[in-house]
Design an enzyme around this catalytic site. Structure first.
Site, PDB file in Angstrom:
ATOM      1  N   GLN A  59       9.882  51.572  63.710  1.00 26.64           N
ATOM      2  CA  GLN A  59       9.080  50.449  63.205  1.00 26.64           C
ATOM      3  C   GLN A  59      10.002  49.269  62.854  1.00 26.64           C
ATOM      4  O   GLN A  59      11.101  49.199  63.364  1.00 26.64           O
ATOM      5  CB  GLN A  59       8.225  50.866  61.997  1.00 26.64           C
ATOM      6  CG  GLN A  59       7.087  51.816  62.342  1.00 26.64           C
ATOM      7  CD  GLN A  59       7.520  53.267  62.440  1.00 26.64           C
ATOM      8  OE1 GLN A  59       8.144  53.798  61.548  1.00 26.64           O
ATOM      9  NE2 GLN A  59       7.173  53.926  63.527  1.00 26.64           N
TER      10      GLN A  59
ATOM     11  N   ASP B 234       8.856  47.337  67.721  1.00 25.27           N
ATOM     12  CA  ASP B 234       8.938  47.013  69.149  1.00 25.27           C
ATOM     13  C   ASP B 234       9.980  45.948  69.463  1.00 25.27           C
ATOM     14  O   ASP B 234       9.802  45.151  70.386  1.00 25.27           O
ATOM     15  CB  ASP B 234       7.563  46.575  69.693  1.00 25.27           C
ATOM     16  CG  ASP B 234       6.507  47.622  69.420  1.00 25.27           C
ATOM     17  OD1 ASP B 234       6.836  48.811  69.471  1.00 25.27           O
ATOM     18  OD2 ASP B 234       5.361  47.247  69.142  1.00 25.27           O
TER      19      ASP B 234
ATOM     20  N   GLY C 232       7.718  54.295  69.464  1.00 23.87           N
ATOM     21  CA  GLY C 232       7.780  54.454  70.916  1.00 23.87           C
ATOM     22  C   GLY C 232       9.002  53.706  71.383  1.00 23.87           C
ATOM     23  O   GLY C 232       8.955  52.496  71.544  1.00 23.87           O
ATOM     24  N   HIS C 233      10.111  54.406  71.528  1.00 22.12           N
ATOM     25  CA  HIS C 233      11.363  53.735  71.882  1.00 22.12           C
ATOM     26  C   HIS C 233      11.639  53.890  73.374  1.00 22.12           C
ATOM     27  O   HIS C 233      11.773  55.002  73.873  1.00 22.12           O
ATOM     28  CB  HIS C 233      12.513  54.285  71.026  1.00 22.12           C
ATOM     29  CG  HIS C 233      12.318  53.970  69.557  1.00 22.12           C
ATOM     30  ND1 HIS C 233      13.162  54.401  68.580  1.00 22.12           N
ATOM     31  CD2 HIS C 233      11.352  53.245  68.929  1.00 22.12           C
ATOM     32  CE1 HIS C 233      12.724  53.947  67.403  1.00 22.12           C
ATOM     33  NE2 HIS C 233      11.629  53.254  67.600  1.00 22.12           N
TER      34      HIS C 233
ATOM     35  N   LYS D 165      14.632  48.730  69.906  1.00 15.25           N
ATOM     36  CA  LYS D 165      15.585  49.637  69.250  1.00 15.25           C
ATOM     37  C   LYS D 165      16.073  50.731  70.204  1.00 15.25           C
ATOM     38  O   LYS D 165      17.248  51.092  70.190  1.00 15.25           O
ATOM     39  CB  LYS D 165      14.930  50.274  68.013  1.00 15.25           C
ATOM     40  CG  LYS D 165      14.572  49.247  66.940  1.00 15.25           C
ATOM     41  CD  LYS D 165      13.820  49.880  65.787  1.00 15.25           C
ATOM     42  CE  LYS D 165      12.409  50.298  66.117  1.00 15.25           C
ATOM     43  NZ  LYS D 165      11.437  49.222  66.300  1.00 15.25           N
TER      44      LYS D 165
ATOM     45  N   THR E  43       0.405  53.407  72.303  1.00 18.82           N
ATOM     46  CA  THR E  43      -1.061  53.335  72.391  1.00 18.82           C
ATOM     47  C   THR E  43      -1.559  52.487  73.554  1.00 18.82           C
ATOM     48  O   THR E  43      -2.755  52.470  73.838  1.00 18.82           O
ATOM     49  CB  THR E  43      -1.638  52.732  71.086  1.00 18.82           C
ATOM     50  OG1 THR E  43      -1.021  51.452  70.885  1.00 18.82           O
ATOM     51  CG2 THR E  43      -1.333  53.611  69.882  1.00 18.82           C
TER      52      THR E  43
ATOM     53  N   SER F 131      20.797  40.808  74.394  1.00 19.53           N
ATOM     54  CA  SER F 131      20.272  41.641  75.467  1.00 19.53           C
ATOM     55  C   SER F 131      19.401  40.773  76.368  1.00 19.53           C
ATOM     56  O   SER F 131      18.583  39.993  75.888  1.00 19.53           O
ATOM     57  CB  SER F 131      19.451  42.781  74.859  1.00 19.53           C
ATOM     58  OG  SER F 131      18.639  43.375  75.856  1.00 19.53           O
TER      59      SER F 131
END
Ligand code: IMO
Ligand code: MG
Length: 424
Positions: A224, A14, A41-42, A17, A301, A412
């Site tokens: 991951q 998280d 989950g990108h 990426k 999730t 960023s």
């Protein structure tokens, strides 16, 4: 020959990426996933829209891109097809025209997901906090030499292979005392998804990658983070694949000499979702503040993420493990309002201070030692040029670079593509 440049998460996942691959994908015609599966989950944000991709490379949204689901990935046909459908509906992009799948990638069967749930339930307090996507059981079958692969779909005995494996799984579920209904086996849905997967080109990833590199570079997108690596992470609270640079070689069939730049992504603080040790975790109002400001809830999730200060000991370990050449710092804008910003710069282990990540970091073994920095107390979100960044902030950036011995080449400052400062 061109190179495979790599984007890796350096923490517990998280890190952002998806956003960075999306930004960099403008420069690469080909983006590849090499490990993990729908546990990822990108998140991407552009043109006022948000997307989350799980098994599909984040390059899919870039015009003219080719995307590879590499051999090291574990692919869930049902979730993959539904991901393709949502992308098609939202954007008009036809994934089958710009995505190829490695034949040696293993398939996640519905029974892998049931086994994930059964094993987690049986583990009780010792559970991994897995995403329940069947990742662990699928990789176990891969290394246990029982797995079913994408290339098997093209062979006449695919159904028998599937049946043999599910029969074994049913026995295992029985042994675990796990009850389920016939519909949970999702057999019809699984075979419908398999049929639809045939619209995609299956490739021998190792040859495909080699051919691409004769013409252009590839961007490999890690899932991951390094601390979840099955060999080097906080074992056993890890995922089941190699999330560090070595995984790129085995996951794509690309030789080590083909690896070029290694971009390592980290957040200016730290999060973890699921169980397992987390030395710099905050259990106080500051931790809650980080969660609130950083919207730290799982993209897969929805679970609240555990939050804490940046852990430079763990980060340095991750930088070394993957030979990171360029660092990318995410979400420092989330620290704008803090009076003091802390960074863990060493651990006390068994009464001794060390900056080496130890074998055992289980709860209580490690006491983090912090270095404090004054907060910059300035809104960074709208800054677009390096020279406009406050000096107090740049001092923090330089400290991290110095500690890690690696340059931060991208900062960023928000989820959008545009909120990105590249340092020349
Ligand atoms: P991205 O790519 C954060 C965590 C799970 C659990 C452990 C094992 O979005 O950064 P698994 O389902 O892999 O068996 O779960 O790893 N985990 C992640 N945490 N981001 C991820 O992916 C993760 N993928 C798995 O929470 O603790
Ligand atoms: Mg995630």
């Amino acid at each position: 020959m061109h190179k495979v440049d790599v984007v890796l998460g350096l923490q517990w996942g998280d890190e952002g990426k998806g956003k960075i691959v999306d930004v960099l994908a403008g420069r690469y015609g080909v983006v590849a996933r090499f490990q993990g599966g729908p546990n990822a989950g990108h998140s991407l944000h552009f043109d006022g829209k948000s997307f989350v991709v799980r098994s599909i490379p984040s390059g899919i949204f870039r015009e003219g891109s080719t995307n590879i689901v590499g051999n090291g990935v574990v692919l869930d046909p049902i979730s993959f097809i539904s991901e393709c459908d949502s992308i098609r509906e939202a954007t008009g992009i036809q994934p089958e025209k710009k995505l190829v799948i490695g034949r040696k990638a293993h398939l996640i069967l519905p029974t892998h997901r049931l086994l994930d749930a059964a094993r987690e339930a049986a583990a009780g307090k010792g559970k991994i906090g897995s995403t329940l996507k069947g990742i662990g059981p699928c990789y176990s079958d891969k290394t246990g030499r029982n797995g079913v692969r994408v290339g098997d779909i093209e062979l006449p005995d695919f159904k028998e292979k599937y049946q043999k494996l599910t029969a074994k799984h049913k026995e295992q579920l029985k042994d675990l005392g796990f009850t389920y209904e016939e519909k949970d086996l999702e057999e019809e849905k699984f075979f419908a998804a398999i049929e639809r997967m045939k619209a995609f080109k299956f490739v021998d990833c190792e040859f495909f990658v080699d051919d691409v590199l004769k013409e252009q570079p590839i961007l490999a997108e890690g899932a991951q983070g390094s601390m979840l690596d099955v060999d080097y992470g906080s074992y056993p609270f890890v995922t089941s694949s190699n999330t560090t640079a070595g995984g790129v070689c085995t996951g794509l069939g690309a030789a080590p000499s083909r690896i070029g730049k290694v971009y390592g992504i980290f957040k200016a603080y730290c999060t973890r979702v699921g169980s397992g040790p987390f030395p710099t975790e905050l259990f106080d109002a500051t931790g809650e503040e980080l969660r609130r400001i950083g919207h730290e809830y799982g993209a897969v999730t929805g679970r609240p993420r555990r939050c804490g200060w940046i852990d430079l000991v763990a980060l340095k370990y991750a930088v070394t493990l993957s030979g990171v050449t360029d660092l990318i710092m995410m979400k420092s804008d989330c620290l704008d309002t803090f009076d003091t910003i802390r960074a863990c710069t060493s651990y006390i282990v068994d009464g001794k201070e060390t900056d080496r990540f130890p074998f055992d970091i289980s709860d209580g073994r490690v006491t983090p030692v912090y270095t404090d920095f004054p907060g910059w107390k300035t809104c960074l979100a709208d800054i677009r040029k390096e020279e406009d960044l406050p000096e107090v902030f740049m001092n923090y950036v330089k400290f991290i670079e110095n500690y890690l011995g690696t340059r931060i080449s991208i900062i960023s400052l928000g989820p959008d593509r545009e909120a990105t400062i590249e340092r020349v």
